[in-house]
Scaffold this motif. Structure first.
Motif, short mmCIF file in Angstrom:
data_model
loop_
_atom_site.label_atom_id
_atom_site.label_comp_id
_atom_site.label_asym_id
_atom_site.label_seq_id
_atom_site.Cartn_x
_atom_site.Cartn_y
_atom_site.Cartn_z
N GLY A 63 -19.06 24.26 -4.41
CA GLY A 63 -19.89 25.44 -4.63
C GLY A 63 -19.44 26.24 -5.84
N ALA A 64 -18.13 26.47 -5.94
CA ALA A 64 -17.60 27.21 -7.08
C ALA A 64 -17.86 26.46 -8.38
CB ALA A 64 -16.11 27.46 -6.90
N ALA A 65 -17.72 25.14 -8.35
CA ALA A 65 -17.98 24.34 -9.55
C ALA A 65 -19.45 24.42 -9.95
CB ALA A 65 -17.58 22.88 -9.29
N ARG A 66 -20.35 24.46 -8.97
CA ARG A 66 -21.77 24.63 -9.29
C ARG A 66 -22.02 25.94 -10.02
NH1 ARG A 66 -23.99 22.91 -3.33
NH2 ARG A 66 -24.02 20.64 -3.62
N GLY A 67 -21.41 27.02 -9.51
CA GLY A 67 -21.59 28.31 -10.16
C GLY A 67 -21.06 28.31 -11.58
N LEU A 68 -19.89 27.72 -11.79
CA LEU A 68 -19.31 27.67 -13.14
C LEU A 68 -20.12 26.76 -14.07
CD1 LEU A 68 -15.49 27.53 -12.31
CD2 LEU A 68 -16.72 29.38 -13.43
N HIS A 69 -20.60 25.66 -13.51
CA HIS A 69 -21.42 24.75 -14.32
C HIS A 69 -22.67 25.46 -14.81
CE1 HIS A 69 -23.22 21.15 -15.83
NE2 HIS A 69 -24.17 21.11 -14.89
N TYR A 70 -23.24 26.28 -13.95
CA TYR A 70 -24.43 27.05 -14.35
C TYR A 70 -24.08 28.05 -15.44
CZ TYR A 70 -28.09 30.60 -14.11
OH TYR A 70 -29.06 31.50 -14.42
N LEU A 71 -22.94 28.73 -15.30
CA LEU A 71 -22.52 29.68 -16.34
C LEU A 71 -22.35 28.99 -17.69
CD1 LEU A 71 -19.78 31.90 -14.63
CD2 LEU A 71 -22.07 32.61 -15.30
N HIS A 72 -21.75 27.81 -17.67
CA HIS A 72 -21.44 27.12 -18.93
C HIS A 72 -22.66 26.51 -19.60
CE1 HIS A 72 -16.92 26.42 -17.72
NE2 HIS A 72 -17.24 27.69 -17.86
N THR A 73 -23.66 26.12 -18.83
CA THR A 73 -24.76 25.33 -19.40
C THR A 73 -26.14 25.97 -19.25
OG1 THR A 73 -25.01 24.10 -17.33
CG2 THR A 73 -23.50 23.19 -18.98
N GLY A 74 -26.24 27.07 -18.50
CA GLY A 74 -27.56 27.63 -18.19
C GLY A 74 -28.13 28.50 -19.28
N PHE A 75 -27.40 28.70 -20.39
CA PHE A 75 -27.85 29.58 -21.46
C PHE A 75 -27.57 28.91 -22.80
CE2 PHE A 75 -26.28 31.87 -17.83
CZ PHE A 75 -27.35 32.68 -17.49
N THR A 76 -28.18 29.46 -23.84
CA THR A 76 -28.02 28.86 -25.17
C THR A 76 -26.55 28.77 -25.56
OG1 THR A 76 -30.16 29.78 -25.82
CG2 THR A 76 -28.67 29.04 -27.59
N GLN A 77 -25.83 29.89 -25.41
CA GLN A 77 -24.42 29.90 -25.78
C GLN A 77 -23.51 29.61 -24.58
OE1 GLN A 77 -25.03 33.74 -28.45
NE2 GLN A 77 -22.93 33.08 -28.53
N GLY A 78 -24.04 29.81 -23.38
CA GLY A 78 -23.21 29.67 -22.20
C GLY A 78 -22.34 30.90 -21.99
N ILE A 79 -21.73 30.99 -20.82
CA ILE A 79 -20.86 32.12 -20.48
C ILE A 79 -19.52 31.56 -20.01
CG2 ILE A 79 -20.50 34.06 -18.89
CD1 ILE A 79 -23.55 34.38 -18.82
N ILE A 80 -18.44 32.10 -20.54
CA ILE A 80 -17.09 31.70 -20.13
C ILE A 80 -16.53 32.79 -19.24
CG2 ILE A 80 -14.79 31.02 -20.93
CD1 ILE A 80 -16.12 30.33 -23.65
N HIS A 81 -16.13 32.43 -18.03
CA HIS A 81 -15.72 33.43 -17.05
C HIS A 81 -14.40 34.10 -17.44
CE1 HIS A 81 -14.18 35.10 -13.27
NE2 HIS A 81 -15.42 35.07 -12.82
N ARG A 82 -13.38 33.35 -17.78
CA ARG A 82 -12.08 33.81 -18.29
C ARG A 82 -11.11 34.29 -17.21
NH1 ARG A 82 -10.97 37.41 -23.57
NH2 ARG A 82 -12.55 38.75 -22.69
N ASP A 83 -11.51 34.34 -15.95
CA ASP A 83 -10.56 34.80 -14.92
C ASP A 83 -10.81 34.07 -13.60
OD1 ASP A 83 -8.42 36.24 -14.02
OD2 ASP A 83 -9.56 38.04 -13.51
N ILE A 84 -10.90 32.74 -13.68
CA ILE A 84 -11.09 31.94 -12.47
C ILE A 84 -9.78 31.87 -11.69
CG2 ILE A 84 -11.63 29.64 -11.59
CD1 ILE A 84 -14.02 31.18 -12.61
N LYS A 85 -9.82 32.26 -10.44
CA LYS A 85 -8.67 32.18 -9.53
C LYS A 85 -9.19 32.29 -8.11
CE LYS A 85 -7.75 37.11 -10.36
NZ LYS A 85 -6.74 38.10 -10.81
#
Length: 840
Positions: A605-627
């Protein structure tokens, strides 16, 4: 001590403080209370607290008063000439950069001013929610100035110190406050010896106790002031505590202690403590014929209370190694037999060590410490020494709620009386109003849009749980996004019962997090920045910008925000079961550990959320505080990635990275990002790899209490993984419950995530694929006959027999997936993994 030794010792005191660099705490707050000026004490700058907000410190005390001593005695430090008096409950809040062990010191001095006699004060003090001073009256001290020092572990980035008068007419006060971080190894959880009539056994988890300093003794030496101590402590001579002074002989060394790794440091005790000692007085012929000990008696205020006794040793009396053996006794019980300082100090003379003992004081209210010869001592070398001693009371902390319950009860009684009286008056007013209104002709009145209330937001691409007033639904976006996400401060106050401390469910660098219920019964988590502070403004803006534009089942949804009255408040959906970390390490109300299948589903589930952040937008979003703290679980154990305060947009199409200052959490931080300050989505992949090993092994990303090779989880787990023996370090609960093939696929995935260079790490899409494969292997009755590419992230899969996957991997977007909360993402890389050689 003879004149020559005394002279040498004074010379050492002059030069030692300037010979070595002082300890620099990560956090260091020094307050001159009740004043708007800064003062110096022992070359340390105490800043005035007469402010509403100053950087990382906030004072919350509407009923506090600043007092000044108009007739201070000569030579009284300026710090003790002012005080802050609390006639009602008030607090200081400190924003911390790093959690860990802290020193907290309170300075008290007595004077009369503005109708207050500070000797009459009676109050309680809470630090981090722990009641450490209960019904405290500082005048019980024998000195004009009283210092109360505590050592405690702080696990939040926001430390609050609360002063509570014992009665409604009472008051509390303080002249100065110190809050500073202690060295990392100042209190450790292993190695302490618990001594009682039944023997000696190990005392664990010492760092979780709150310790109050009672005595700090420089044995055989003179008084040491904070000038001579890197932690600004005072050490007093031992002469007043010696039971039989003729049994002891003071000794002084001119050699600087030889500090060895694993022994004591200058922060444990200063050089001067280890360069002086008391040894057995073998020159006294009248007592030499009999076996004797050197004994000290220390009065403690509490009878039958647990204490930490820290004894300091440094062999400055032996001409060579392996000549000194002695025994240690506490309260007449054998605490440590046959002490051999040579073996404890890696066979080095003048190398300092310390030993921690935990004991209960007896009915006499005295803790007695003795050192004497061992049965192993040679007849020619009978001796025993002690260099320093510290005694700290283990404080029995209480919870805030129990302490203020009686005060709340009194307030409730007053409130109920006021409400009843108000209702009667209100009924009379309503009756008069209705009579007057009935005489008028009623006019129809249109219902304003403001009266419609709160309705679910289903526009602007926001969360399905976001809220907005219909009165503002069609306004243009503001500086932080759409005005439709704004929630009135009054509504948030109502939802959190005016930020009731009993509703606090967490805290962090941004501020406190409260559980709340909006007026349409929606449960929410309310994250409140420190009132009046704009320090967290970038994080505040980042969360609103990102969360108002994304929607995914595995990302925490933003309900709204508030920026009224200089407040920065974020309101999220309430995620019932809290952080993954609590379920791994256990917390109140959690009975059974997570099964392996459940852990895999959470990681997926967490990987799905991160995958969406990275690929769901033109530039993508980097979380920077995964723990593990930032992965939350709902009532069905569905994982949701949270806390986007440090998130950044990814690189543009023609860029490979984003250059930015390094931010993140120690232990999860991508080393390549740390070295080069170049951020990519592979930085999130590294952090997620640490989480995968944390889920498997159930131990923190960094644990400084372990041996050096085990401190860093990523390094430690990779060593075992490369040996092919990872099963030896997994969570004991999982032993025998993981299929070998599932463990192999999972561990290989984690290993690839932790590759030294980002280019060698898989994408989150590849990680997701492999985690789902690991789950398939765990659930299958027999090994799935599929040959996957050996390297995670390879684009080819060799199919050697036909298989049917029970569920398609979540990173493959099917028709209608959007309604099932799957993200609208590019799937080029994902489908490349399904291309067989035959298809080519």
């Amino acid at each position: 001590m003879d004149t020559q030794n005394l002279t040498i010792h004074f010379i050492l005191l002059i030069f030692i403080p300037f010979s070595f660099s002082s300890f620099i705490p990560v956090d260091n707050y020094l307050l001159n209370c009740g004043s708007n000026t800064n003062v110096t004490l022992f070359n340390r700058l105490f800043i005035g607290d007469d402010f509403t907000n100053k950087g990382s410190i906030l004072i919350s005390a509407d009923q506090s008063i600043s007092l000044t001593n108009q007739n201070p005695p000569p030579n009284l430090s300026t710090l003790y000439q002012t005080a802050r008096v609390f006639t009602k409950m008030g607090s200081y809040r400190f924003l911390l950069k790093q959690n860990g062990t802290f020193f907290v010191r309170f300075h008290f001095s007595f004077f009369k001013a503005q109708g207050f006699d500070l000797k009459d004060a009676n109050f309680s003090v809470l630090v981090g929610g722990k009641l450490i001073l209960n019904s405290f009256n500082p005048k019980a001290g024998t000195n004009d100035e009283v210092i109360k020092e505590f050592v405690l572990k702080v696990e939040s980035n926001l430390l609050e110190i609360v002063f509570i008068p014992v009665s409604d007419s009472g008051f509390g006060f303080v002249n100065g406050i110190e809050v500073f971080s202690a060295p990392e190894d100042f209190v450790v959880d292993y190695g302490a010896r618990f001594v009682d009539p039944f023997g000696v056994r190990e005392y664990k988890n010492l760092s979780y106790d709150v310790l109050e300093t009672v005595h700090r003794i420089n044995v055989g030496g003179v008084k040491l002031t904070p000038f001579n101590d890197t932690l600004w402590r005072t050490w007093i001579p031992d002469s007043d505590f010696l039971v039989f002074k003729e049994a002891a002989k003071a000794v002084v060394s001119t050699h600087t202690p030889d500090y060895q790794k694993g022994g004591a440091t200058r922060e444990i005790a200063p050089d001067s403590v280890y360069m002086t000692a008391q040894e057995m007085n073998r020159d006294n012929q009248s007592i030499l014929a009999s076996q004797f000990n050197i004994t000290w008696n220390f009065q403690v205020a509490s009878v039958g209370v647990r204490h930490l006794v820290r004894l300091h040793f440094c062999d400055i009396v032996s001409p060579s190694l392996n000549l000194l053996y002695f025994d240690v006794y506490i309260n007449s019980y054998s605490a440590y037999k046959d002490v051999d300082l040579s073996s404890l100090t890696f066979h080095m003379l003048t190398s300092p060590v310390y030993v921690d003992f935990v004991v209960d004081s007896d009915d006499s209210g005295v803790i007695q410490i003795s050192v004497g010869p061992s049965s192993l001592s040679s007849s020619m070398r009978i001796n025993a020494i002690l260099n320093g001693a510290e005694i700290m009371k283990v404080v029995s902390v209480m919870d805030l709620s129990s302490h203020v319950a009686s005060r709340k009860k009194r307030l409730l009684e007053v409130l109920v009386g006021s409400i009843v009286g108000g209702i009667i008056v209100l009924l009379l007013v309503i009756a008069v109003f209705l009579v007057c209104r009935g005489r008028r002709k009623k006019k129809p009145k249109l219902r304003t849009v403001e009266s419609v209330g709160w309705t679910p937001l289903r526009m602007f691409g926001g969360s399905s749980l976001s809220r907005m007033s219909e009165g503002t639904a069609y306004q243009s976006p503001g500086s932080y996004g759409h005005f439709g996400l704004k929630i009135a401060f009054a509504d948030i106050q109502l939802a959190t019962n005016n930020f009731d401390e009993s509703l606090v469910i967490g805290s962090g660098g941004f501020g406190m997090v409260y559980k709340g219920v909006l007026r349409d019964n929606l449960k929410v988590a309310v994250k409140r920045g420190m009132p009046g502070s704009r320090q967290g403004l970038p994080e505040f803006q980042s969360e609103i910008t990102i969360l108002s534009n994304i929607r995914h089942r595995h990302l925490v949804s933003l309900v709204g925000f508030c920026e009224e009255n200089s407040e920065m408040i974020l309101v999220y959906e309430y995620v019932e079961r809290g952080p993954l970390k609590d379920h791994l390490y256990g917390s109140e109300g959690l009975v059974q550990p997570l099964s392996w299948k459940k852990r895999l589903e959470i990681c997926i589930g967490a990987a799905r959320g991160l995958h969406y952040l990275h690929t769901g937008f033109t530039q993508g979003i980097i979380h920077r505080d995964i723990k593990s703290t930032n992965i939350l679980l709902d009532e069905n154990y569905i994982a949701k990635v949270a806390d986007f305060g440090l998130s950044r947009s990814g690189p543009c199409i023609d860029e490979t990275h984003v250059s930015t200052n390094v931010k993140g959490s120690f232990g999860y931080l991508d080393p390549e990002y740390f070295r080069r300050q170049q951020l990519t989505d592979k930085s999130d992949v590294y952090s997620f790899g640490v989480v995968l090993f944390e889920v498997l092994c159930v131990r923190p990303a960094v644990d400084p209490q372990l041996d050096r090779e085990q401190v860093n989880l990523a390094e430690w787990a990779l060593k075992w993984q490369k040996k092919g023996m990872l099963e030896h370090i997994i969570d004991p609960y999982l032993v025998g419950k993981i299929k070998e093939s599932s463990l192999k696929k999972f561990s290989e995935t984690a290993e690839k995530c932790l590759a030294e260079y980002g280019v060698d790490r898989p994408s989150m899409g590849d990680v997701l694929w492999n985690l789902e494969h690991s789950l398939q292997l765990q659930e299958s009755d027999q090994e799935v006959n599929v040959t996957y590419a050996n390297s995670i992230g390879d684009s080819e899969v060799n199919v050697t027999s036909s298989i049917v996957l029970r569920n398609p991997p979540s990173n493959i977007r099917l028709e209608g997936d959007y309604d099932n909360n799957y993200s609208d993402v590019s799937t080029t890389k994902v489908f490349s993994q399904l291309i067989t050689r035959e298809a080519r």
